[in-house]
Every structure is written in structure tokens, then in C-alpha cells.
Design a protein around this motif. Structure first.
Motif, PDB file in Angstrom:
ATOM      1  N   ALA A   1       2.753 -31.996 -18.919  1.00  0.00           N
ATOM      2  CA  ALA A   1       4.133 -32.206 -18.472  1.00  0.00           C
ATOM      3  C   ALA A   1       5.024 -31.043 -18.882  1.00  0.00           C
ATOM      4  O   ALA A   1       4.611 -30.121 -19.588  1.00  0.00           O
ATOM      5  CB  ALA A   1       4.674 -33.509 -19.032  1.00  0.00           C
ATOM      6  N   ARG A   2       6.275 -31.112 -18.506  1.00  0.00           N
ATOM      7  CA  ARG A   2       7.221 -30.022 -18.770  1.00  0.00           C
ATOM      8  C   ARG A   2       7.981 -30.231 -20.073  1.00  0.00           C
ATOM      9  O   ARG A   2       8.663 -29.318 -20.546  1.00  0.00           O
ATOM     10  CB  ARG A   2       8.214 -29.915 -17.615  1.00  0.00           C
ATOM     11  CG  ARG A   2       9.199 -31.075 -17.558  1.00  0.00           C
ATOM     12  CD  ARG A   2      10.056 -31.071 -16.329  1.00  0.00           C
ATOM     13  NE  ARG A   2      11.134 -32.051 -16.403  1.00  0.00           N
ATOM     14  CZ  ARG A   2      11.851 -32.447 -15.380  1.00  0.00           C
ATOM     15  NH1 ARG A   2      11.601 -31.954 -14.177  1.00  0.00           N
ATOM     16  NH2 ARG A   2      12.815 -33.331 -15.537  1.00  0.00           N
ATOM     17  N   GLN A   3       7.905 -31.430 -20.655  1.00  0.00           N
ATOM     18  CA  GLN A   3       8.691 -31.728 -21.844  1.00  0.00           C
ATOM     19  C   GLN A   3       8.066 -31.117 -23.104  1.00  0.00           C
ATOM     20  O   GLN A   3       6.865 -30.840 -23.160  1.00  0.00           O
ATOM     21  CB  GLN A   3       8.831 -33.250 -22.035  1.00  0.00           C
ATOM     22  CG  GLN A   3       9.720 -33.932 -21.009  1.00  0.00           C
ATOM     23  CD  GLN A   3       9.031 -34.180 -19.678  1.00  0.00           C
ATOM     24  OE1 GLN A   3       7.805 -34.136 -19.600  1.00  0.00           O
ATOM     25  NE2 GLN A   3       9.808 -34.421 -18.630  1.00  0.00           N
TER      26      GLN A   3
ATOM     27  N   ARG B   1       5.117 -27.562 -25.908  1.00  0.00           N
ATOM     28  CA  ARG B   1       4.936 -28.270 -24.651  1.00  0.00           C
ATOM     29  C   ARG B   1       4.002 -29.474 -24.832  1.00  0.00           C
ATOM     30  O   ARG B   1       2.996 -29.399 -25.524  1.00  0.00           O
ATOM     31  CB  ARG B   1       4.338 -27.305 -23.627  1.00  0.00           C
ATOM     32  CG  ARG B   1       4.060 -27.887 -22.266  1.00  0.00           C
ATOM     33  CD  ARG B   1       5.286 -27.917 -21.386  1.00  0.00           C
ATOM     34  NE  ARG B   1       5.788 -26.590 -21.087  1.00  0.00           N
ATOM     35  CZ  ARG B   1       6.305 -26.244 -19.917  1.00  0.00           C
ATOM     36  NH1 ARG B   1       6.366 -27.112 -18.938  1.00  0.00           N
ATOM     37  NH2 ARG B   1       6.792 -25.036 -19.725  1.00  0.00           N
ATOM     38  N   ARG B   2       4.371 -30.570 -24.202  1.00  0.00           N
ATOM     39  CA  ARG B   2       3.533 -31.767 -24.178  1.00  0.00           C
ATOM     40  C   ARG B   2       2.736 -31.731 -22.876  1.00  0.00           C
ATOM     41  O   ARG B   2       3.112 -32.350 -21.891  1.00  0.00           O
ATOM     42  CB  ARG B   2       4.400 -33.022 -24.264  1.00  0.00           C
ATOM     43  CG  ARG B   2       3.652 -34.319 -24.479  1.00  0.00           C
ATOM     44  CD  ARG B   2       4.658 -35.457 -24.674  1.00  0.00           C
ATOM     45  NE  ARG B   2       3.983 -36.699 -24.971  1.00  0.00           N
ATOM     46  CZ  ARG B   2       3.621 -37.598 -24.064  1.00  0.00           C
ATOM     47  NH1 ARG B   2       3.880 -37.364 -22.776  1.00  0.00           N
ATOM     48  NH2 ARG B   2       3.038 -38.715 -24.415  1.00  0.00           N
TER      49      ARG B   2
ATOM     50  N   HIS C   1       9.897 -22.921 -17.487  1.00  0.00           N
ATOM     51  CA  HIS C   1       8.712 -23.519 -16.869  1.00  0.00           C
ATOM     52  C   HIS C   1       7.409 -22.905 -17.368  1.00  0.00           C
ATOM     53  O   HIS C   1       6.361 -23.555 -17.359  1.00  0.00           O
ATOM     54  CB  HIS C   1       8.785 -23.402 -15.343  1.00  0.00           C
ATOM     55  CG  HIS C   1       8.580 -22.004 -14.832  1.00  0.00           C
ATOM     56  ND1 HIS C   1       9.596 -21.064 -14.835  1.00  0.00           N
ATOM     57  CD2 HIS C   1       7.473 -21.388 -14.332  1.00  0.00           C
ATOM     58  CE1 HIS C   1       9.118 -19.938 -14.344  1.00  0.00           C
ATOM     59  NE2 HIS C   1       7.849 -20.096 -14.030  1.00  0.00           N
ATOM     60  N   ASP C   2       7.453 -21.627 -17.818  1.00  0.00           N
ATOM     61  CA  ASP C   2       6.228 -20.982 -18.286  1.00  0.00           C
ATOM     62  C   ASP C   2       6.237 -20.760 -19.805  1.00  0.00           C
ATOM     63  O   ASP C   2       5.474 -19.952 -20.318  1.00  0.00           O
ATOM     64  CB  ASP C   2       5.990 -19.658 -17.564  1.00  0.00           C
ATOM     65  CG  ASP C   2       7.122 -18.652 -17.806  1.00  0.00           C
ATOM     66  OD1 ASP C   2       8.142 -19.026 -18.414  1.00  0.00           O
ATOM     67  OD2 ASP C   2       6.965 -17.491 -17.380  1.00  0.00           O
ATOM     68  N   ALA C   3       7.098 -21.483 -20.509  1.00  0.00           N
ATOM     69  CA  ALA C   3       7.148 -21.388 -21.968  1.00  0.00           C
ATOM     70  C   ALA C   3       6.373 -22.556 -22.566  1.00  0.00           C
ATOM     71  O   ALA C   3       6.604 -23.707 -22.207  1.00  0.00           O
ATOM     72  CB  ALA C   3       8.592 -21.405 -22.468  1.00  0.00           C
ATOM     73  N   GLY C   4       5.450 -22.247 -23.464  1.00  0.00           N
ATOM     74  CA  GLY C   4       4.673 -23.296 -24.103  1.00  0.00           C
ATOM     75  C   GLY C   4       5.182 -23.678 -25.468  1.00  0.00           C
ATOM     76  O   GLY C   4       4.902 -24.766 -25.963  1.00  0.00           O
ATOM     77  N   SER C   5       5.935 -22.776 -26.116  1.00  0.00           N
ATOM     78  CA  SER C   5       6.454 -23.030 -27.457  1.00  0.00           C
ATOM     79  C   SER C   5       7.768 -22.284 -27.617  1.00  0.00           C
ATOM     80  O   SER C   5       7.882 -21.117 -27.222  1.00  0.00           O
ATOM     81  CB  SER C   5       5.457 -22.558 -28.520  1.00  0.00           C
ATOM     82  OG  SER C   5       6.019 -22.632 -29.811  1.00  0.00           O
TER      83      SER C   5
END
Length: 849
Positions: A126-128, A122-123, A459-463
Motif C-alpha cells: 500500500a501507499r501508507q 512504507r506498509r 509515491h516512490d519513497a519507501g522510507s
């Protein structure tokens, strides 16, 4: 049998020219294999690159390059055909340093910004998502007779995650191929061979070269202008061509340095060493030395330089020029001597022809014939940019000798000419880990920056690594690391960059060391866990209520985690002025609290009315939160989300995280950082899924360089949870069962402090603090359970419930005449906390031991 195998391998190396993904091939076999190459590329690139395997194999090769090893002797013999023994030894020593695990990780961090740059993350906020991914198939076209460039170029391509095909000249030795074979043999995983091929054939075999280029996603080409031009013509349309051509470098002495005899002598001595090192074969070696001086002084300074060259040259081993190279030196020298009659030049020569200086009164940069040949010229600072810009495509390094007053002006002017490196005199051929090459980072040339704008379900995933099954090997065959073993391993090596002090529920002080790089990599991963737990960095406003100071890590760690997420934060820390905390929360409309359960519960008990309707999320860590406490936060005070902020320790770093489907002590394992075993309480054997055992951790060596944590008994117990999680993450799940230090003796069998809090929670719906105290009164052992005086529960009711639901307590009370159990209600301030962390100490033993 081993001798026969070695002899067969040596025969293969002698007769087969190509190392092809773990096998040696003839030229005829290569033509057939090229037809299957695309399928191999596709099958390989779809898999995650085995970075850990590369780091381990490179370190093993580096270790074996110690002088006298079999690999060293083999490689040195292959390199000696075109290089002097002293130079070979020096370059192999440099290669061993470049292959060190720490050096490779430092390059990844310097050039791509992360230890694992290919992790699609995740950046924030933001969501990207973004990542540095390999270009794919990277074909290296290497220069002839520069034996180490091919080997280290291969390492660069692998470090970027590519499948690499190294094309050598037919005149080259098999040095690079043998190096590649050694790297594959050092790889215990057996995966690296799928990424490595080294071929030797002449560029005149255009059909083979074109067939090879047709599979390339990027070409990395070394050579002169004509060679690079030929490669560009043959390259398929649209693929990236990264060129590493010949460059020119020079020295520069400013007037303020020349004016002082001491600084002038030091600078000229340093430049003399630059001229002698590597016989100017490096692109960063000086070929011209510019001086800010008048015409009369030029010759005097050249004579000083000659004196330094005469002293230094015999101390630095050199190589003898070949016939063509000697012819060029002779030609340039004779022309310069001829021009002396015109007053244009002057030649100063070593009587033994080891070095030469060409003093030239004309402006401009001139390439020298190398082998300790240097042009010395005047320069006008005001004309520097105009003079050098026409050569900007070929400029690389300037060794600059100037005072502080000239530094900014000259540096800016030099960069404007096209120079990409400005360094100190005497260090022109030196470098540092992670330094750019010719103005670019090599690893960025061999990768591509990719982006993902994921669907709302992420939406709740960071990697994305959390959504992939991690590759796991067998546990290391080493004994379990105890707390004492950790203390010994964590003894500072050199000067630690970051030291934390733990003082957990056991109260035993442990110092734990981190490098800054390891710390930040772990905090980045922990940020993904907080996102999974339900924190939204774009919407939520967090107050950090963890303990600060005393070298404790929780407040500092979550400061970094929240910073990495780009979140809005109020850094309050664990203060006890609850009215002030509540006032700040209400005034700033803070909706998320992060802290220790005992402190959070006390805050809500005293200021819950003011917090109701404002605080929506509570993330806790460091201690367990009971079900009754969770229910009270939700039902009485309106908190919507109550979840573990993370499971971790100062010793091992982040260990587990919760998702929306985890309850109580259930966590996902941070598999990108940690490998976990759960072994039996009394022996070193894995427990079946669902059974409780001791938690052992092995931390990824690329994310914890010191101390090395392998099978460390963290002091907690837990059990594996079977089946997939409804959140979709593939990181394994486990459930914490308490601290192993929760077990204690008080005049009879072992008691477990967790059992007492579980009974208070499940049978009495008690949501306050609890603590056990073991005391001696004469010959009697007293086990005293403390609860909060404002709970509304009587001491007798609690005591009866404990005895009813904890058979061992009832047994001791009934059978033993010296064991007594009682309950005591106390004020919040009476509970004993660990000074370093503010955690509630579960068991306080007041007996004299």
C-alpha cells in the motif's frame, strides 16, 4: 586534575539528590528546572532518537560491570544497603546480560518488529507509512528498595525512544542515578543525556509530583493497589498510565505426572528450586502449589516436597526477613498450626526455619508470606477456571508439570483464568529476551503506532529516512579492512544462520555470514531502493531472473525483497531456455524483468520480438550495463524503464540505489545501512568530490552483527557527486567507476577493462557482451577482446577503434615487439562466466603464473 574532578563528582553525588539531564541538582535547583522542562522536552523530541548511541553506551556499561570494575564496585555498594552481596552479584550479572547490544536489538525486533522501529516506512504494497514512535515524555514511578527495576526501566524507556524521568523514593539509594550517569558518560555522541533524568524525593511532596506529572505523556507506575490508585488520581486527564503491580504465581502438577514416581520427583525437585530462588520476591515465584490428587495422597506428596526443599534450600543463598516480614511469617504459621486441630491444615517446617510448607485441604489460591513459604493444595481440573478467575487481575505465572496429553487442555484453561505465563517447573523466575511482561510488551506500552498517508509526490519513497539528512561522524580511526581481513572477520562465530558465497567478477570465492534478523532488516531497506528505482508493487508483475543455487545470494535476496513489497513474482532464475522464458512472459503478461545484464541482453537478442510491447521495465544488477545496451532495450525493444535494481554485494549487503534521476553508475547511498568513504587509489586519504577513488564501507552495527564491517575495501572504485538530487532524497550520491580488479597488466602499463567497454559503447554503439582474455604464445603476450559474433562489427574495425581511442594500447602495440592486441568474435555460449553467480568475467588471464 583528574583526581580532583573525580573527588568533586563524588562530592556532588553525595550532596545533590537528582541527576538532571547530565547534571546533579539539589532539591531547590530542581524546582527551578521543572519550570524549563517543557522547552527541553520540545527541543529534544523533535530530533531523531540516537539509537546507535544508546546501543554503544549500553554495551560499554555492560562490559564495565565485570566484577572488580570501578563502576561495578560503586553500584554494588549502593545496592548492598538493602540486599545480600550474593543477590547483588547475581542481579548485576543479569543486568550486564540485559544491556548487551544483541539483547537490546532482540527486544526491539521481538516487541516492535524491527531493528529501527521508529523509521517511518512504507506498509507494502500500500501507499501508507507506519512506525513505532515514542510516546514522548515518559515518567517512571519506581518502587522503593528494588534497585535494578529503576535502571532497567530506564533502559526500556530509552529503547522506545522516549525522554525519561525516573522518580525514586527518598528512601532509595542513588543506584539508578549513578547508573544513568554512567550511561551518559559512556555515550561518545553526548546526546543521551538529553533523554535522562533521575529524581529522588518522597511522594508526600505532592506539589513537585504534580508538576512532574503535568509534563508526562505516559506514566509507568510500579507498586501496590493503594500506590497505583494514588498515582491515577494525580495523573493529568487523558494521559496513559501503565501499571506494573504485584502479581501472584503458582505451580501445577497434573495427575499424569504425579502417577509416575520419576516424573513426580523431578517436578517436585524443580518446584523446590522455584520456591527458594530469590526467596519468592519475584512476581513469578510460586506461592501455592496445586496437585491433581485425592485427599489421602496430598500429605504424602507434601512430605516428598519437604524432602526436596531440605536438600535444595542450603544450596541457594537467601536473605533474612526484616522484622515486619518475619512477623507475617510467624502469624501465618501459627494460624495454620491452630487450624490443624480442625483437620484443615498441616505445617511442615525446616528445623532451622529456612522454609515451611502449609498443606491446606481447602480449595483456592492463597498468597504466602514468602521467604520460602509455600501452600500445597488439591485441585479439580474441571473447577480450575471457576476457582481462579475471580483473581484474574492478579495472576501472572503458572509452572506447569503435565504430560503431552494434558498440555493443550491445561494450557487453554490456565490462560482462561487470567494467567499470562505458563512455564516449566524450575524455570518460573527465568525469562527470555523479548518476553512479554504481565501479558504485554513493555516497549509497545511506551510507544505509539503512527501512520502517514503521504501525498502523491511520495509515491516512490519507501522510507522517510531517505528524505532526511543522516547524522554522520568522522570515519573510524582503524586501518582499511582488506578482502583477507573480511575473510578472517567473517569466520563463523558459533553456528551462522545464513551463509552466502560470492563469486563476482574477480572469481574469488568469499563466504559471508548473516543473522536472519540482519538479513531481513537489510532486505527491507533494499525494498525501499527498488521502489525508488521505479518498481510499483501494486501494479508491476516481476520475473526474477537472477542466478539461483551455489549459495549465491542474488536470487534469494530479491525473492525476499519482492516478498516484503507484496509484489506479484515469477521466480524463473537464470535459465538459458530463452524461448521458454519469453513464452512465460507473454502468457502471464509479466511487465518487469529483474536479473543480470549479460543474461537479460542475451534474452532480448534472441526473443526481443516476442517481448516487445510486453516488458516495460528492466532492473539489472551485478554487472554494468552500457549506454548502447540501454538504448537498444529502450529504442528497439520498447522497454520504458531501464535502471539498476541495486548496488550491493554478498559481503556488505545493499549499498546503493537509483532514483528516476540517476543514470549509468550513479546511485544514492543507503545511508540508513552504510557509511561510505572514497579514498585515494594509492593511499588512505579522502579524495576531493568528483575524483575517483576506492570505495570503503562501514555497515551499521545494528544491522550487521557478524562480521563487523568497518572501512571495508569492497573492491570497487567510484566518485562522489556534488549537489542535491532532483528527486529530493538526502542520501548522498556517488558514481561507480568500475571494479578495482578491472585493472590488469599485460606486458606493459596497467589496463582498465572498463575503458574497453566504454569505447565499444560510446564510439561503436556496441550493445552486446565483451570480454578480455590475456594469453601467452611463446614469448608473446596476447590481449584479446571478445565481442558477440552477431553484432555486425568486423574484428578489424573494432581493433582500430580501440587503438585509436585507448592510447596505452596503441603505445604497447607500436613500441613492444612481444605485445599484440586483437579482436575475436565468438558465440554467446563461449563467453566465460563465474559459475557461482552467472556473471560475465571481465578479464580472463590464461597465463601461467
Amino acid at each position: 586534575m583528574e583526581i580532583e574532578d573525580k573527588e568533586h563528582t563524588m562530592d556532588v553525588r553525595a550532596t545533590e539528590r537528582h541527576f538532571w539531564f547530565g547534571r546533579w541538582l539539589s532539591q531547590e535547583a530542581l524546582e527551578h528546572e521543572l519550570g524549563t522542562l517543557e522547552a527541553h522536552i520540545a527541543d529534544t523530541l523533535v530530533q531523531p532518537f540516537p539509537l546507535e548511541a544508546l546501543l554503544a553506551a549500553a554495551q560499554q556499561v555492560a562490559d564495565s560491570l565485570a566484577q572488580g570494575s570501578e563502576l561495578y564496585q560503586r553500584l554494588a555498594a549502593l545496592a548492598a544497603h538493602t540486599n545480600e552481596p550474593e543477590e547483588v552479584a547475581q542481579l548485576l550479572q543479569g543486568a550486564a546480560q540485559a544491556l548487551q547490544r544483541d539483547a537490546l536489538l532482540a527486544r526491539l525486533r521481538a516487541e516492535l518488529g524491527a531493528t529501527h522501529p521508529a523509521s517511518i516506512e512504507r506498509r507494502y504494497p500500500a501507499r501508507q507509512f507506519e512506525a513505532w514512535l515514542p510516546v514522548g515524555c515518559l515518567v517512571h514511578v519506581m518502587p522503593s528498595n528494588v534497585f535494578l527495576v529503576a535502571a532497567l526501566g530506564l533502559i526500556e524507556g530509552l529503547l522506545a525512544g522516549n525522554l525519561n524521568i525516573v522518580k525514586l523514593s527518598a528512601r532509595d539509594s542513588s543506584f539508578a542515578a549513578v547508573f544513568a550517569e554512567a550511561l551518559c558518560e559512556a555515550d561518545a555522541s553526548g546526546q543521551l543525556r538529553n533523554y535522562i533524568a533521575v529524581l529522588r524525593f518522597p511522594s508526600s511532596e505532592s506539589a513537585t509530583l504534580e508538576a512532574l506529572f503535568s509534563h508526562a505523556d505516559t506514566l509507568s507506575a510500579w507498586g501496590g493497589e493503594s500506590a497505583i490508585a494514588a498515582i491515577r488520581r494525580m495523573a493529568p486527564q487523558g494521559i496513559r498510565v501503565v501499571t506494573w503491580g504485584h502479581k501472584l504465581s503458582f505451580g501445577y502438577l497434573a495427575a499424569d505426572i504425579l502417577a509416575d514416581e520419576t516424573t513426580r520427583s523431578q517436578a517436585l525437585k524443580a518446584f523446590s528450586a522455584d520456591v527458594c530462588r530469590l526467596d519468592q520476591q519475584a512476581c513469578s515465584s510460586p506461592q501455592t502449589l496445586f496437585l491433581e490428587c485425592d485427599p489421602e495422597a496430598l500429605h504424602a506428596y507434601a512430605d516428598e516436597l519437604a524432602a526436596h526443599l531440605a536438600a535444595i534450600s542450603p544450596t541457594i543463598p537467601g536473605q533474612t526477613p526484616e522484622t515486619a516480614e518475619q512477623a507475617e511469617i510467624t502469624t501465618v504459621t501459627q494460624v495454620a498450626k491452630a487450624e490443624e486441630a480442625l483437620g484443615l491444615t498441616r505445617v511442615i517446617e525446616d528445623p532451622e526455619d529456612r522454609w515451611r510448607i502449609y498443606v491446606d485441604t481447602r480449595p483456592g489460591l492463597r498468597p504466602s508470606p514468602l521467604f520460602r513459604s509455600i501452600w500445597v493444595k488439591r485441585v479439580d481440573r474441571g473447577q480450575l477456571v471457576k476457582m481462579l478467575r475471580p483473581m484474574r487481575a492478579w495472576l501472572q505465572t503458572c509452572g506447569l508439570a503435565c504430560g503431552l496429553g494434558s498440555l493443550a487442555e491445561l494450557t487453554r484453561a490456565l490462560f482462561a483464568t487470567g494467567v499470562t505465563r505458563v512455564v516449566r517447573p524450575g524455570e518460573m523466575t527465568d525469562s527470555y529476551v523479548g518476553a512479554p511482561h504481565d501479558g504485554v510488551y513493555a516497549l509497545q506500552q511506551f510507544t505509539r503506532r503512527v501512520t502517514l498517508d503521504a501525498p502523491e509526490s511520495a509515491h516512490d519513497a519507501g522510507s522517510l529516512s531517505q528524505l532526511e539528512t543522516a547524522a554522520r561522524g568522522a570515519p573510524p580511526l582503524v586501518p582499511i579492512m582488506t578482502k583477507q581481513g573480511f575473510l578472517e572477520a567473517a569466520a563463523p562465530a558459533g553456528t551462522p544462520e545464513l551463509i552466502f558465497r560470492s563469486g563476482g567478477s574477480s572469481g574469488v570465492t568469499v563466504f559471508s555470514t548473516f543473522t536472519w534478523a540482519d538479513y531481513h532488516a537489510q532486505m527491507q531497506t533494499a525494498a525501499h531502493g527498488l521502489l525508488a528505482a521505479g518498481f510499483d508493487p501494486q501494479q508491476d508483475y516481476a520475473m526474477n531472473l537472477f542466478m539461483a543455487g551455489n549459495m549465491y545470494g542474488s536470487f534469494i535476496s530479491f525473492w525476499t525483497i519482492l516478498e516484503k513489497m507484496g509484489a506479484r513474482v515469477v521466480p524463473m532464475a537464470m535459465v538459458t531456455d530463452f524461448a521458454m522464458i519469453a513464452s512465460t512472459i507473454a502468457q502471464l503478461k509479466v511487465n518487469t524483468l529483474i536479473g543480470s545484464p549479460s543474461h537479460l541482453i542475451a534474452l532480448f537478442e534472441q526473443e526481443g520480438q516476442r517481448l516487445n510491447g510486453v516488458v516495460e521495465k528492466v532492473f539489472y544488477g551485478g554487472e554494468a550495463l552500457t549506454r548502447a545496451q540501454r538504448r537498444r532495450l529502450q529504442e528497439t525493444f520498447g522497454v520504458r524503464t531501464v535502471r539498476s535494481v541495486a548496488y550491493g554485494s554478498n559481503d556488505a549487503g545493499p549499498i546503493g540505489y537509483q532514483c528516476a534521476h540517476c543514470t549509468g553508475g550513479e546511485h544514492h547511498l543507503f545511508e540508513s545501512i552504510q557509511d561510505m568513504e572514497i579514498v585515494a587509489l594509492e593511499e588512505d586519504a579522502p579524495v576531493p568530490a568528483g575524483e575517483t577513488g576506492r570505495i570503503l564501507l562501514t555497515t551499521s552495527a545494528s544491522l550487521r552483527s557478524h562480521p563487523s564491517i568497518v572501512r571495508y575495501e569492497i573492491g570497487d572504485t567510484g566518485r562522489w557527486l556534488e549537489g542535491p538530487c532532483a528527486c529530493g532524497r538526502q542520501d548522498r550520491r556517488f558514481e561507480l567507476q568500475g571494479r578495482s580488479s578491472d585493472l590488469f597488466k599485460a606486458g606493459g602499463p596497467f589496463f582498465n577493462a572498463r575503458r574497453f567497454s566504454d569505447i565499444l559503447d560510446s564510439k561503436l554503439e556496441y550493445s552486446g557482451l565483451s570480454q578480455l582474455h590475456v594469453l601467452e604464445e611463446g614469448n608473446n603476450i596476447i590481449l584479446e577482446l571478445w565481442i558477440h559474433e552477431g553484432s555486425g562489427l568486423s574484428e578489424d574495425v573494432v581493433a582500430q577503434s580501440i587503438r585509436r581511442h585507448y592510447p596505452e594500447v596503441e603505445f604497447c602495440c607500436t613500441v613492444s615487439t612481444t605485445f599484440h592486441f586483437r579482436v575475436k568474435t565468438v558465440a554467446d555460449v563461449a563467453f566465460v562466466r563465474v559459475a557461482a553467480s552467472g556473471k560475465l568475467k571481465p578479464v580472463c588471464d590464461h597465463r601461467i603464473h
